[in-house]
Design an enzyme around this catalytic site. Structure first.
Site, PDB file in Angstrom:
ATOM      1  N   LYS A  24       4.263  12.034  -3.282  1.00 19.53           N
ATOM      2  CA  LYS A  24       4.954  11.212  -2.677  1.00 19.53           C
ATOM      3  C   LYS A  24       6.112  11.665  -1.653  1.00 19.53           C
ATOM      4  O   LYS A  24       6.573  12.799  -2.036  1.00 19.53           O
ATOM      5  CB  LYS A  24       5.932  10.570  -3.926  1.00 19.53           C
ATOM      6  CG  LYS A  24       6.548   9.302  -3.538  1.00 19.53           C
ATOM      7  CD  LYS A  24       7.042   8.576  -4.753  1.00 19.53           C
ATOM      8  CE  LYS A  24       8.124   7.280  -4.476  1.00 19.53           C
ATOM      9  NZ  LYS A  24       8.554   6.978  -5.698  1.00 19.53           N
ATOM     10  N   GLY A  64       0.806  -1.118  -0.050  1.00 21.19           N
ATOM     11  CA  GLY A  64       0.075  -0.123   0.039  1.00 21.19           C
ATOM     12  C   GLY A  64       0.971   1.130   0.028  1.00 21.19           C
ATOM     13  O   GLY A  64       2.125   1.300   0.186  1.00 21.19           O
ATOM     14  N   ARG A  96       3.465  13.439  -8.336  1.00 20.36           N
ATOM     15  CA  ARG A  96       3.514  12.704  -9.666  1.00 20.36           C
ATOM     16  C   ARG A  96       2.449  12.522 -10.172  1.00 20.36           C
ATOM     17  O   ARG A  96       1.196  12.485  -9.397  1.00 20.36           O
ATOM     18  CB  ARG A  96       4.062  11.337  -8.759  1.00 20.36           C
ATOM     19  CG  ARG A  96       4.014  10.190  -9.759  1.00 20.36           C
ATOM     20  CD  ARG A  96       5.003   8.912  -9.277  1.00 20.36           C
ATOM     21  NE  ARG A  96       4.065   8.040  -8.350  1.00 20.36           N
ATOM     22  CZ  ARG A  96       4.689   6.909  -7.604  1.00 20.36           C
ATOM     23  NH1 ARG A  96       5.982   6.818  -8.185  1.00 20.36           N
ATOM     24  NH2 ARG A  96       4.155   6.629  -7.141  1.00 20.36           N
ATOM     25  N   ARG A 132      -1.756  -1.030  -9.703  1.00 18.65           N
ATOM     26  CA  ARG A 132      -0.657  -1.930 -10.065  1.00 18.65           C
ATOM     27  C   ARG A 132      -1.032  -3.556 -10.177  1.00 18.65           C
ATOM     28  O   ARG A 132      -2.163  -3.644  -9.718  1.00 18.65           O
ATOM     29  CB  ARG A 132       0.408  -1.878  -9.026  1.00 18.65           C
ATOM     30  CG  ARG A 132       0.724  -0.414  -8.566  1.00 18.65           C
ATOM     31  CD  ARG A 132       0.836  -0.098  -6.879  1.00 18.65           C
ATOM     32  NE  ARG A 132       0.969   1.221  -6.623  1.00 18.65           N
ATOM     33  CZ  ARG A 132       2.226   2.161  -6.650  1.00 18.65           C
ATOM     34  NH1 ARG A 132       3.352   1.185  -7.083  1.00 18.65           N
ATOM     35  NH2 ARG A 132       2.349   3.201  -6.502  1.00 18.65           N
ATOM     36  N   ARG A 180       3.742   6.034   1.911  1.00 14.19           N
ATOM     37  CA  ARG A 180       4.324   7.385   1.945  1.00 14.19           C
ATOM     38  C   ARG A 180       3.793   8.065   0.798  1.00 14.19           C
ATOM     39  O   ARG A 180       4.346   9.284   0.321  1.00 14.19           O
ATOM     40  CB  ARG A 180       5.818   7.295   2.012  1.00 14.19           C
ATOM     41  CG  ARG A 180       6.454   6.754   0.710  1.00 14.19           C
ATOM     42  CD  ARG A 180       7.931   7.166   0.715  1.00 14.19           C
ATOM     43  NE  ARG A 180       8.353   6.205  -0.390  1.00 14.19           N
ATOM     44  CZ  ARG A 180       9.493   6.442  -0.861  1.00 14.19           C
ATOM     45  NH1 ARG A 180      10.486   7.541  -0.396  1.00 14.19           N
ATOM     46  NH2 ARG A 180      10.036   5.671  -1.785  1.00 14.19           N
ATOM     47  N   ASP A 223       4.184  -4.804  -7.360  1.00 17.18           N
ATOM     48  CA  ASP A 223       3.489  -3.585  -6.878  1.00 17.18           C
ATOM     49  C   ASP A 223       4.282  -2.471  -7.730  1.00 17.18           C
ATOM     50  O   ASP A 223       3.619  -1.442  -7.515  1.00 17.18           O
ATOM     51  CB  ASP A 223       4.033  -3.539  -5.378  1.00 17.18           C
ATOM     52  CG  ASP A 223       5.239  -3.496  -5.067  1.00 17.18           C
ATOM     53  OD1 ASP A 223       5.972  -4.494  -5.307  1.00 17.18           O
ATOM     54  OD2 ASP A 223       5.851  -2.596  -4.186  1.00 17.18           O
ATOM     55  N   ASP A 256       7.674   4.116 -10.188  1.00 16.75           N
ATOM     56  CA  ASP A 256       8.437   3.803  -9.331  1.00 16.75           C
ATOM     57  C   ASP A 256      10.112   3.770  -9.368  1.00 16.75           C
ATOM     58  O   ASP A 256      10.592   2.640  -9.446  1.00 16.75           O
ATOM     59  CB  ASP A 256       7.981   2.444  -8.239  1.00 16.75           C
ATOM     60  CG  ASP A 256       6.763   2.843  -7.243  1.00 16.75           C
ATOM     61  OD1 ASP A 256       6.240   4.276  -7.248  1.00 16.75           O
ATOM     62  OD2 ASP A 256       6.490   2.048  -6.707  1.00 16.75           O
TER      63      ASP A 256
HETATM   64  P1  AMP Z   1       9.079   1.064  -2.965  1.00 19.95           P
HETATM   65  O1  AMP Z   1      10.043   0.286  -2.967  1.00 19.95           O
HETATM   66  O2  AMP Z   1       9.113   2.459  -2.878  1.00 19.95           O
HETATM   67  O3  AMP Z   1       8.247   0.697  -4.162  1.00 19.95           O
HETATM   68  O4  AMP Z   1       8.016   0.963  -1.930  1.00 19.95           O
HETATM   69  C1  AMP Z   1       7.744  -0.352  -1.256  1.00 19.95           C
HETATM   70  C2  AMP Z   1       6.688  -0.214  -0.194  1.00 19.95           C
HETATM   71  O5  AMP Z   1       7.143   0.393   0.840  1.00 19.95           O
HETATM   72  C3  AMP Z   1       5.444   0.464  -0.486  1.00 19.95           C
HETATM   73  O6  AMP Z   1       4.478  -0.104   0.204  1.00 19.95           O
HETATM   74  C4  AMP Z   1       5.879   2.152   0.134  1.00 19.95           C
HETATM   75  O7  AMP Z   1       4.747   2.734   0.218  1.00 19.95           O
HETATM   76  C5  AMP Z   1       6.726   1.599   1.268  1.00 19.95           C
HETATM   77  N1  AMP Z   1       7.532   2.492   1.712  1.00 19.95           N
HETATM   78  C6  AMP Z   1       8.743   2.826   1.201  1.00 19.95           C
HETATM   79  N2  AMP Z   1       9.329   3.866   1.741  1.00 19.95           N
HETATM   80  C7  AMP Z   1       8.595   4.360   2.613  1.00 19.95           C
HETATM   81  C8  AMP Z   1       8.746   5.159   3.881  1.00 19.95           C
HETATM   82  N3  AMP Z   1       9.845   5.830   3.827  1.00 19.95           N
HETATM   83  N4  AMP Z   1       7.883   5.339   4.750  1.00 19.95           N
HETATM   84  C9  AMP Z   1       6.496   4.374   4.477  1.00 19.95           C
HETATM   85  N5  AMP Z   1       6.610   3.507   3.563  1.00 19.95           N
HETATM   86  C10 AMP Z   1       7.346   3.269   2.753  1.00 19.95           C
HETATM   87 MG    MG Z   2       6.585   0.961  -4.975  1.00 25.38          MG
END
Ligand code: AMP
Ligand code: MG
Length: 498
Positions: free
Chosen positions: A117, A94, A180, A187, A97, A256, A266
């Site tokens: 974001k 989900g 964004r 997804r 952030r 995702d 992403d």
């Molecule tokens: P990503 O690697 O950016 O595709 O993120 C994978 C998952 O981790 C997603 O559910 C993001 O929302 C969550 N996520 C990544 N960075 C953070 C953060 N700093 N705080 C909270 N959730 C995060």
């Molecule tokens: Mg992601």
């Protein structure tokens, strides 16, 4: 949150995802930040979206981009999704952030999500802080906008703002928020979220939403969900073939991170190759090379198989029949991809017709390039300048090969193949230069721009984004942005930077 004011009419929202059932998302507002400051507004994109760049430069709009003010008509949500990360199933991810402010509809009828974001924690944040650092935010800005200029479907970057707050990673880093723009943020993992909960009603609602939004031609189809699978496969084949054609490595092709609309989404530890080698991996978190350059088409198929699994309840009442239909579709993917890729590679070497032997010709060049560590981008770009009346020894592309004899032999095959095309050298050069860029976001240039921005100097970031707006122009005055890194400038690893 401030009370609405006339200045909040930046966006004419028309939110459809927020009207889906409650369990598709969590409804919440962004968390305000201390001191919003504009780093960059994308004027061209604002105009393209029918928005007024001057209004978007006002302090009230900057507060919107920071999450300190909700524009009128916004219905902010964090979307629920699940996913396979590096092949491992994670039942709940989900938007941890990110917050979807809402959707706006273009003059031409295309609907776009506006998402922040780095906008603070949500119920999906798990251990994360919901924030983003200025480096990764500007990285996504630079690369997504470069991809768009390179003609690759992608989410876009409308604005980047600083927060006046620190985020704590390995070190304390200045915080930032990215605005964004995407056709949607749905997804493969969004479907997986409901499929793993056996929520067939939700899968059908989501599939119908996706058809109405991204694949409206399928609305009257006799087998819309089967056609949806096919259409999503087609768009992914086109997308990944385009990545391969410009030497782009996504780096985190988790389910995702695969958009149902077929956009690149992403941007984490993604990178463009300098020297060509198919096994190239940059991401520090990809130790096994799962998402290496060469694996991308295969991983796309793996992700699409996960998508097909989600659609099973919609494909047929009889489970065996549904599985058979899904399997047949997925088995056809390599051929669909291959055709896309071959089309792109043919264009890259100046071929407009399809002839027997083209695949071998293309593979021949790629083989010599990887053997001799030729620069991927410059080899194709400089090949465009080759001309019949000029001896091969004088072709500038030859400078990319340490042992030019191998290239010369290939050049002879290529020249004879070109005789089957009815193109003058000049026309071929023009067409080749429309698909072979001079400029890509080279890692060392990106890192240089981010390091400066982090220290408060955004000038290198400004310069780089400007050069990358016209990647197919020669821009002789910016030649240094086209050159590969010096040995001491080579970036070996990229980081996820969450
Ligand atoms: P990503 O690697 O950016 O595709 O993120 C994978 C998952 O981790 C997603 O559910 C993001 O929302 C969550 N996520 C990544 N960075 C953070 C953060 N700093 N705080 C909270 N959730 C995060
Ligand atoms: Mg992601």
């Amino acid at each position: 949150m401030n009370a609405p004011s006339p200045a909040d009419k930046f966006f004419a929202f028309d939110n459809t995802y927020a009207k889906l059932p409650d369990h598709f998302y969590a409804r919440l507002s962004p968390t305000p930040v201390k001191e919003p400051g504009l780093i960059k507004l994308n004027h061209a994109l604002a105009t393209e979206l029918g928005l007024d760049p001057d209004a978007l430069s006002q302090p009230e709009a900057i507060e919107v981009f920071a999450g300190n003010r909700l524009p009128r008509g916004s219905d902010p949500i964090a979307m629920a999704y699940a996913g396979h990360q590096f092949g491992n199933w994670v039942p709940q991810l989900g938007d941890g952030r990110a917050i979807l402010l809402g959707e706006l509809t273009h003059r031409n009828g295309i609907r776009r999500d506006i998402q922040l974001k780095g906008s603070g924690p949500t119920p999906f944040s798990r251990m994360g802080d919901g924030r983003a650092a200025v480096g990764p935010v500007l990285r996504e800005y630079i690369i997504s906008e470069a991809m768009s200029a390179l003609g690759v479907p992608t989410t876009r970057s409308l604005a980047a703002v600083t927060t006046g707050e620190w985020v704590f990673r390995e070190a304390a880093l200045p915080g930032a928020v990215l605005t964004r723009i995407a056709q949607s943020h749905i997804r493969v993992g969004t479907f997986q979220f409901f499929a793993s909960r056996q929520d067939n009603d939700a899968i059908q609602l989501l599939a119908d939403h996706v058809i109405a939004r991204h694949y409206p031609d399928l609305k009257d189809s006799e087998k819309p969900y089967h056609d949806l699978l096919q259409a999503v496969m087609d768009r992914q084949a086109e997308l990944v073939a385009k990545w391969m054609g410009i030497g782009f490595i996504h780096g985190v092709m988790n389910t995702d991170n695969m958009s149902i609309a077929g956009e690149t989404i992403d941007y984490g530890p993604c990178a463009f190759m300098d020297v060509f080698h198919p096994d190239t991996v940059f991401s520090s978190i990809d130790q096994m090379g799962r998402y290496s350059y060469r694996n991308q088409p295969r991983i796309a198929q793996w992700n699409l198989a996960r998508f097909a699994q989600c659609l099973l309840p919609l494909l047929a009442d009889d489970q065996d029949k549904a599985i058979e239909a899904a399997q047949t579709a997925i088995d056809s993917y390599p051929d669909i991809y291959q055709l896309e890729w071959l089309g792109i590679m043919r264009a890259k070497i100046g071929l407009s017709k399809a002839e027997e032997g083209d695949l071998e010709l293309i593979q021949g060049l790629l083989g010599i390039m990887s053997d001799q560590k030729a620069d991927f981008t410059l080899t194709f770009r400089d090949l465009s300048f080759a001309a019949k009346e000029v001896p091969v020894e004088q072709w500038r592309v030859r400078s990319h090969f340490d042992q030019p004899a191998n290239f010369d032999a290939w050049a002879q095959q290529w020249t004879s193949r070109l005789q089957q095309e009815n193109l003058s050298d000049g026309d071929r050069q023009t067409t080749m230069q429309k698909v072979n860029p001079r400029f890509i976001p080279r890692n060392h240039r990106v890192e240089e721009a981010l390091a400066a921005a982090q220290a408060g100097d955004t000038q290198p970031f400004e310069k780089l984004t400007t050069v990358l707006e016209q990647p197919f122009d020669e821009q002789p005055e910016n030649a240094e942005y086209a050159t590969p890194p010096m040995p001491d400038e080579v970036v070996q690893q990229t980081f996820c930077g969450t």
